[in-house]
Design an enzyme around this catalytic site. Structure first.
Site, PDB file in Angstrom:
ATOM      1  N   TYR A  57      -2.734  53.515   4.783  1.00 35.59           N
ATOM      2  CA  TYR A  57      -1.465  53.995   4.237  1.00 35.59           C
ATOM      3  C   TYR A  57      -1.704  55.388   3.666  1.00 35.59           C
ATOM      4  CZ  TYR A  57       0.355  49.185   4.513  1.00 35.59           C
ATOM      5  OH  TYR A  57       0.763  47.938   4.955  1.00 35.59           O
ATOM      6  N   PHE A 211       8.050  43.491   5.744  1.00 37.30           N
ATOM      7  CA  PHE A 211       9.422  43.890   6.057  1.00 37.30           C
ATOM      8  C   PHE A 211      10.458  42.906   5.474  1.00 37.30           C
ATOM      9  CE2 PHE A 211       7.847  45.931  10.326  1.00 37.30           C
ATOM     10  CZ  PHE A 211       7.300  46.987   9.624  1.00 37.30           C
ATOM     11  N   PRO A 212      10.250  42.384   4.246  1.00 33.43           N
ATOM     12  CA  PRO A 212      11.227  41.428   3.694  1.00 33.43           C
ATOM     13  C   PRO A 212      12.605  42.050   3.498  1.00 33.43           C
ATOM     14  CG  PRO A 212       9.768  42.204   1.956  1.00 33.43           C
ATOM     15  CD  PRO A 212       9.210  42.718   3.255  1.00 33.43           C
ATOM     16  N   LEU A 213      12.628  43.390   3.348  1.00 30.99           N
ATOM     17  CA  LEU A 213      13.912  44.085   3.160  1.00 30.99           C
ATOM     18  C   LEU A 213      14.323  44.810   4.428  1.00 30.99           C
ATOM     19  CD1 LEU A 213      13.216  45.505  -0.427  1.00 30.99           C
ATOM     20  CD2 LEU A 213      14.730  43.598   0.183  1.00 30.99           C
ATOM     21  N   GLY A 214      13.702  44.481   5.537  1.00 30.80           N
ATOM     22  CA  GLY A 214      14.096  45.101   6.798  1.00 30.80           C
ATOM     23  C   GLY A 214      13.324  46.362   7.110  1.00 30.80           C
ATOM     24  N   GLY A 216      11.251  50.182   5.869  1.00 36.47           N
ATOM     25  CA  GLY A 216      11.763  51.516   5.548  1.00 36.47           C
ATOM     26  C   GLY A 216      11.840  52.386   6.782  1.00 36.47           C
ATOM     27  N   PHE A 217      11.623  51.787   7.965  1.00 35.00           N
ATOM     28  CA  PHE A 217      11.527  52.606   9.175  1.00 35.00           C
ATOM     29  C   PHE A 217      12.863  52.929   9.827  1.00 35.00           C
ATOM     30  CE2 PHE A 217       7.055  50.981   9.193  1.00 35.00           C
ATOM     31  CZ  PHE A 217       6.452  52.224   9.052  1.00 35.00           C
ATOM     32  N   LEU A 224      19.559  44.749   4.698  1.00 38.94           N
ATOM     33  CA  LEU A 224      20.403  45.174   3.565  1.00 38.94           C
ATOM     34  C   LEU A 224      21.848  45.404   4.000  1.00 38.94           C
ATOM     35  CD1 LEU A 224      17.920  47.542   1.669  1.00 38.94           C
ATOM     36  CD2 LEU A 224      18.267  45.079   1.435  1.00 38.94           C
TER      37      LEU A 224
HETATM   38  N1  LIG Z   1       0.563  43.467   7.622  1.00 40.00           N
HETATM   39  C1  LIG Z   1       1.247  44.468   8.143  1.00 40.00           C
HETATM   40  O1  LIG Z   1       1.088  44.830   9.294  1.00 40.00           O
HETATM   41  C2  LIG Z   1       2.285  45.160   7.326  1.00 40.00           C
HETATM   42  C3  LIG Z   1       3.248  45.964   7.975  1.00 40.00           C
HETATM   43  C4  LIG Z   1       4.205  46.575   7.189  1.00 40.00           C
HETATM   44  C5  LIG Z   1       4.206  46.409   5.822  1.00 40.00           C
HETATM   45  N2  LIG Z   1       3.250  45.648   5.214  1.00 40.00           N
HETATM   46  C6  LIG Z   1       3.261  45.421   3.741  1.00 40.00           C
HETATM   47  O2  LIG Z   1       4.498  44.825   3.417  1.00 40.00           O
HETATM   48  C7  LIG Z   1       5.123  45.551   2.365  1.00 40.00           C
HETATM   49  C8  LIG Z   1       6.634  45.436   2.509  1.00 40.00           C
HETATM   50  O3  LIG Z   1       7.063  46.019   3.713  1.00 40.00           O
HETATM   51  P1  LIG Z   1       7.733  47.462   3.781  1.00 40.00           P
HETATM   52  O4  LIG Z   1       7.498  48.206   2.527  1.00 40.00           O
HETATM   53  O5  LIG Z   1       7.307  48.069   5.050  1.00 40.00           O
HETATM   54  O6  LIG Z   1       9.248  47.127   3.983  1.00 40.00           O
HETATM   55  P2  LIG Z   1      10.354  46.422   3.069  1.00 40.00           P
HETATM   56  O7  LIG Z   1       9.751  45.933   1.798  1.00 40.00           O
HETATM   57  O8  LIG Z   1      11.075  45.480   3.943  1.00 40.00           O
HETATM   58  O9  LIG Z   1      11.368  47.609   2.803  1.00 40.00           O
HETATM   59  C9  LIG Z   1      11.010  48.807   2.222  1.00 40.00           C
HETATM   60  C10 LIG Z   1      12.244  49.681   2.244  1.00 40.00           C
HETATM   61  O10 LIG Z   1      13.243  49.101   1.416  1.00 40.00           O
HETATM   62  C11 LIG Z   1      13.636  50.046   0.422  1.00 40.00           C
HETATM   63  N3  LIG Z   1      13.857  49.299  -0.806  1.00 40.00           N
HETATM   64  C12 LIG Z   1      12.966  48.655  -1.586  1.00 40.00           C
HETATM   65  N4  LIG Z   1      13.557  48.046  -2.627  1.00 40.00           N
HETATM   66  C13 LIG Z   1      14.880  48.309  -2.499  1.00 40.00           C
HETATM   67  C14 LIG Z   1      16.000  47.958  -3.261  1.00 40.00           C
HETATM   68  N5  LIG Z   1      15.909  47.198  -4.366  1.00 40.00           N
HETATM   69  N6  LIG Z   1      17.219  48.406  -2.840  1.00 40.00           N
HETATM   70  C15 LIG Z   1      17.347  49.168  -1.734  1.00 40.00           C
HETATM   71  N7  LIG Z   1      16.315  49.529  -0.958  1.00 40.00           N
HETATM   72  C16 LIG Z   1      15.065  49.099  -1.339  1.00 40.00           C
HETATM   73  C17 LIG Z   1      12.497  51.020   0.309  1.00 40.00           C
HETATM   74  O11 LIG Z   1      12.977  52.290  -0.086  1.00 40.00           O
HETATM   75  P3  LIG Z   1      12.680  52.908  -1.552  1.00 40.00           P
HETATM   76  O12 LIG Z   1      11.271  53.394  -1.535  1.00 40.00           O
HETATM   77  O13 LIG Z   1      13.696  53.990  -1.655  1.00 40.00           O
HETATM   78  O14 LIG Z   1      12.912  51.815  -2.536  1.00 40.00           O
HETATM   79  C18 LIG Z   1      11.993  51.073   1.743  1.00 40.00           C
HETATM   80  O15 LIG Z   1      12.761  51.963   2.513  1.00 40.00           O
HETATM   81  C19 LIG Z   1       4.598  46.981   2.557  1.00 40.00           C
HETATM   82  O16 LIG Z   1       4.778  47.765   1.394  1.00 40.00           O
HETATM   83  C20 LIG Z   1       3.157  46.705   2.918  1.00 40.00           C
HETATM   84  O17 LIG Z   1       2.380  46.500   1.746  1.00 40.00           O
HETATM   85  C21 LIG Z   1       2.306  45.007   5.960  1.00 40.00           C
END
Ligand SMILES: NC(=O)c1ccc[n+]([C@@H]2O[C@H](COP(=O)([O-])OP(=O)(O)OC[C@H]3O[C@@H](n4cnc5c(N)ncnc54)[C@H](OP(=O)(O)O)[C@@H]3O)[C@@H](O)[C@H]2O)c1
Length: 284
Positions: A57, A211-214, A216-217, A224
């Site tokens: 990262y 990707f619990p929130l769908g 950031g890509f 959401l």
């Molecule tokens: N094992 C793997 O291959 C893998 C792959 C991907 C991710 N991960 C892990 O999983 C974690 C979660 O996945 P992710 O971060 O990719 O995606 P995510 O948690 O589904 O979504 C992140 C996105 O949601 C936004 N967000 C967060 N909280 C919010 C809220 N309360 N209201 C509105 N928007 C919100 C963030 O923007 P803001 O920054 O503006 O809040 C960002 O754009 C990662 O951080 C990483 O540690 C693991």
């Protein structure tokens, strides 16, 4: 907040994912360094005891921010990383799946996080597509497991995790050793990993959806922006993110969340979801 375990660590069911802390495209320094540090400090202040990260990262950026903000780490903080990929100068996510690469990546995580042991490390199977599960390549997978078992038995990692895996991967791995956590993509519009989740529930292993929130890509966020999620948020006076997280928590008791954010306000929202009762019949 209720808890579940990652090997010998008992953690709250909502933790933090560090992938949103580096710059755009998970590359380079954060847009706002002080804000990134503030997010990490606030997370621990609010009781977060499970942080998910990766050397790739940034690369290096997320781990360096975690060390800067939180070292020396609270004793109960489960730092979990993942290995199996490497970034290049253009920001591409390339495979680094050979056993010696996994070992080098574990050691690099320990060095940059300035710790001598990680709570767990996920072996991430590389498919080239973040949304799909990698195929089983049996010979390579056996050699990868051997490297992960050695790292655990030597004490570099508390437990072995798997990421982007199929039921078949998990069964093969469980025949060889203890698996303490599984991390696959999963959210209310993508439940394709349900069979994997079911198997972890059966075995008492934590399941950590990414990707619990769908994610950031994509600009057009399918989670959401989901109409049922928006309606429930309006009905309950919560935000769509809180509804999505509450739904994910409700799926099984072994689900641990690591929503990713670069914002203190979003972090605070994401940590206030365990008391949400979804409307009867809620279905995305
Ligand atoms: N094992 C793997 O291959 C893998 C792959 C991907 C991710 N991960 C892990 O999983 C974690 C979660 O996945 P992710 O971060 O990719 O995606 P995510 O948690 O589904 O979504 C992140 C996105 O949601 C936004 N967000 C967060 N909280 C919010 C809220 N309360 N209201 C509105 N928007 C919100 C963030 O923007 P803001 O920054 O503006 O809040 C960002 O754009 C990662 O951080 C990483 O540690 C693991």
């Amino acid at each position: 907040m209720t808890t579940f375990h990652i090997g010998s660590y008992t953690v709250k069911r909502v933790g933090f994912g560090a992938m949103q802390l580096p710059g755009p495209g998970v590359s380079g320094p954060p847009r706002d360094h002080d804000q990134a540090i503030a997010v990490l400090k606030r997370a621990v202040e609010l009781g977060v005891d499970h942080i998910d990260t990766a050397q790739f990262y940034g690369p290096d950026v997320a781990n360096e921010l975690i060390r800067e903000a939180l070292h020396p780490y609270p004793e109960n903080l489960a730092l979990v990383s993942k290995v199996g990929a490497r970034r290049d100068g253009e920001g591409n996510w390339n495979a680094a799946q050979e056993p010696d690469e996994l070992r080098a990546d574990i050691e690099e995580n320990l060095r940059t996080l300035q710790t001598d042991r990680l709570a767990a490390v996920n072996l991430r199977i590389h498919s080239g597509d973040p949304n799909s599960v990698g195929p089983v390549q049996r010979d390579l997978f056996d050699r990868q497991l051997t490297a992960m078992i050695a790292a655990r038995d030597e004490g570099l990692i508390g437990g072995i995790g798997l990421s982007s895996v199929s039921v078949e991967h998990l069964k093969i791995a469980l025949d060889r050793t203890e698996i303490v956590t599984v991390q696959n993509a999963y959210n209310l519009v993508d439940t394709s990993s349900q069979p994997v989740l079911d198997l972890t529930t059966e075995h008492g292993i934590s399941f950590v959806p990414f990707f619990p929130l769908g994610s950031g890509f994509s600009a057009d966020n399918p989670v959401l922006g989901n109409p049922a999620v928006k309606q429930a948020a309006a009905d309950l006076g919560r935000t769509p993110a809180q509804i999505a997280l509450a739904w994910t928590l409700s799926v099984a008791p072994n689900v641990l969340l690591i929503p990713g954010t670069s914002s203190v306000a979003h972090l605070e929202e994401n940590l206030a979801v365990d008391d949400i009762e979804l409307p009867a019949g809620f279905a995305p």
